[in-house]
Design a protein around this motif. Structure first.
Motif: not given
Length: 628
Positions: A451-480
């Motif tokens: 919750y800092s001014d840059t929200l850098i860790t929040s942005q990091v979690d979004q990239r981590v989530f995209k990795d998990f989304l690609s691994e767990k739901l590859p069809r949906l991520m390909a659709h996106f």
């Protein structure tokens, strides 16, 4: 005393006499039970003396005899000292005996006095007894004159009373039998009623499902209205208007409603969302029916056994069973206690700290005060406790946020903290407990700089989530990827406020139950489960604008919390916390490198513009002159 010149027999006799004299003195001073023991000891001593005397007589040399005489002299001296001690003890005992004799004499005199008093009392009692006998002689004579007829009447009354008792016993047995039969009938009726209520619940659930499907069909027809003939389009329009005017609470007017959907839940959240867009109002009706259907299905099958398990838990201790129960959802009556326990496990409240922060906020205005005031009216607008500026929880929320801004100056205030604190207030009620819950979430559960001014860790979690989304739901991520959908535009807010304002209240609080116990990995699990829950629906949409429109509200259409929980913790393969930390570390390094590169590009651009600035101004001026 013995001496070497005395005859042997005389010495021996003198020693024996001395021993017996000592024994006699000791026997006089002790009790009779101890006298026997002392006599035995004296006898043993005499026998020992006899043996020593025999040794003395049989000793061949004067040296040995002299040594024996010296030994006896030492014994005599020891006995003499003991005799003196015994004499002193005898004197003490004689003194004690004298005192006891005097005390006994006093007691005898006292007993004599008591006996005399008792004798006098006995005389008085005898006198009074004789007097009473004389006074009562006349009534006794009258009592003896009671006729046999009176006794017969009393006996007859007693017999009647016995008959009445027997009759009452018989009547009581009959009534007990009747009560037993009535109880058995009542039990049977109660079981039948319970079974009928279960059937009614199932029928109501099915009815809700049918109505939900009916409204869904109307919605589909509404979308296809332009392609319908005018007569059919008018009919569909009328049916939709009729459906929108129908109120879920109308069933109460018909005389019976097993489980109505009230306007607000236990925490004040609206059960039926108030969508401003006309087309979405039909969705709100569908959602209300699905909520009611799920509650009816799970009321006896799931909720009651779960409540029974929670009621059997006493003191809370971390365990696999407790973890499973928390994932299934904490009942309303236990949620406040369990949340307080989870917060206190990792974040021990400091007594008086919250009050000191409030005093500081009253004396000094925090820089974040203005932003907090702007966000207060925008907090949980779908909850009746925050929907109005005059709501009683608004001042509490203000104080909690101001106290936190002084408690953690590095963060101060960040948009989103207002919603976290609001949910904590709704459940914990006490504002100080809500403050410590907010501290626990920001400083213990969430990573640093979330919750800092840059929200850098929040942005990091979004990239981590995209990795998990690609691994767990590859069809949906390909659709996106095919339609260039950036899911972080939707999910960023999920992570920042732990799904507040995204999920319906019942599911939201279940997510928070597990989130407060297990940490941020729960947010990843539920975010993946939400996409899995709606995967097929999303895959059927083939337009980027429509996909974004669907993602804006599709979380509000999830009404089966039990199904979502099973997807989150059972259907999707789990990932350990260590993997999450490694992914965060990797993406943080990448993001920091990108930000550093952007800063360098920005600095170079600013420097280049600074160098070209005057020349550009001349060119602009010449262009304006040419236009004129």
């Amino acid at each position: 005393m013995f001496s070497a010149g005395l005859p042997k027999n005389d010495c021996r006799k003198a020693r024996v006499q001395t021993v017996w004299a000592a024994v006699f003195l000791v026997a006089v001073l002790v009790k009779s039970s101890e006298l026997v023991k002392l006599l035995h000891k004296a006898l043993e001593a005499a026998q020992q003396e006899k043996r020593v005397s025999s040794m003395y007589l049989t000793a061949a040399e004067d040296k040995d005899r002299l040594e024996l005489v010296r030994h006896k002299v030492r014994q005599i001296a020891d006995l003499t000292s003991r005799l003196e001690a015994l004499e002193q003890e005898k004197k003490k005992l004689e003194q004690i005996l004298t005192l006891r004799d005097s005390h006994i004499q006093e007691l005898k005199e006292h007993v004599q006095l008591l006996m005399e008093k008792n004798h006098a009392k006995q005389k008085v009692i005898m006198t009074l007894t004789e007097q009473m006998a004389r006074e009562l002689s006349d009534p006794l004579q009258e009592a003896n004159t009671i006729t046999v007829q009176t006794l017969y009447k009393q006996q007859e009354e007693i017999e009647h009373l016995k008959d009445d008792i027997d009759a009452y016993k018989t009547q009581n047995q009959f009534l007990n039998s009747e009560i037993h039969q009535v109880t058995r009938l009542w039990t049977s009726v109660a079981e039948n009623e319970k079974a009928l209520l279960m059937k009614c619940a199932c029928l109501q659930a099915r009815n809700c499902q049918m109505e939900s499907k009916y409204l869904t069909v109307l919605r589909k027809l509404q979308e296809a209205v332009p392609d319908l003939p005018s007569a059919h389009a008018e009919l569909v329009k009328n049916l939709i208007q009729e459906a929108l005017q129908w109120d879920v609470k109308e069933e109460a007017e018909e005389g019976f409603n097993l489980n109505p959907v009230s306007e607000y839940d236990e925490y004040g959240f609206m059960t039926v969302p108030d969508y401003e867009i006309e087309d979405w109002k039909l969705l709100a009706k569908i959602q209300a029916l699905e909520i009611k259907s799920n509650k009816l299905w799970s009321q006896e099958i799931v909720e009651k056994p779960l409540r029974d398990r929670w009621n059997s838990i006493g003191e809370l201790n971390p365990s696999g069973e407790l973890k499973s129960l928390i994932r299934s959802g904490i009942p309303v009556e236990h949620r406040q206690r369990v949340w307080r326990w989870m917060v206190s496990r990792h974040c021990s409240p400091v007594p008086g700290h919250y009050q000191r922060l409030l005093e500081q906020s009253r004396s000094t205005e925090h820089p974040a005060c203005r932003q907090i005031e702007l966000d207060l009216p925008r907090t949980l607008t779908n909850n009746k406790h925050f929907s109005s500026p005059s709501s009683h929880l608004i001042p509490k929320l203000r104080r909690v946020l101001l106290a936190f801004s002084w408690h953690n100056p590095a963060i101060g205030y960040c948009q989103g903290l207002n919603r976290l604190a609001a949910v904590a207030l709704l459940v914990l009620e006490d504002e100080e407990s809500a403050f410590w819950c907010l501290v626990y979430i920001v400083e213990n559960l969430m990573p640093a700089d979330y919750y800092s001014d840059t929200l850098i860790t929040s942005q990091v979690d979004q990239r981590v989530f995209k990795d998990f989304l690609s691994e767990k739901l590859p069809r949906l991520m390909a659709h996106f990827g095919q339609y260039r959908i950036d899911v972080s535009l939707i999910t960023f807010n999920w992570f920042l406020v732990a799904f507040v304002d995204s999920l319906v209240s019942d599911i939201l609080l279940r997510v928070w139950d597990a989130f407060l116990y297990e940490g941020t990995k729960v947010i990843f699990r539920y975010a993946l489960a939400i996409f899995k829950y709606n995967e097929e629906e999303i895959l059927r949409i083939h337009d980027s604008v429509e996909i974004y429109q669907y993602l804006r509200f599709f979380t509000r259409m999830i009404t089966d919390g039990r199904k979502l929980m099973n997807i989150a913790f059972n259907d999707l393969n789990p990932f350990p916390m260590k993997l999450l930390r490694n992914r965060r570390s990797m993406h943080r390094e990448e993001l920091e490198a990108e930000l550093c590169e952007l800063e360098q590009i920005k600095a170079a651009y600013v420097k280049e513009r600074a160098e070209q600035g005057p020349q550009d101004l001349k060119e602009v001026a010449s262009e304006e002159e040419e236009e004129n």
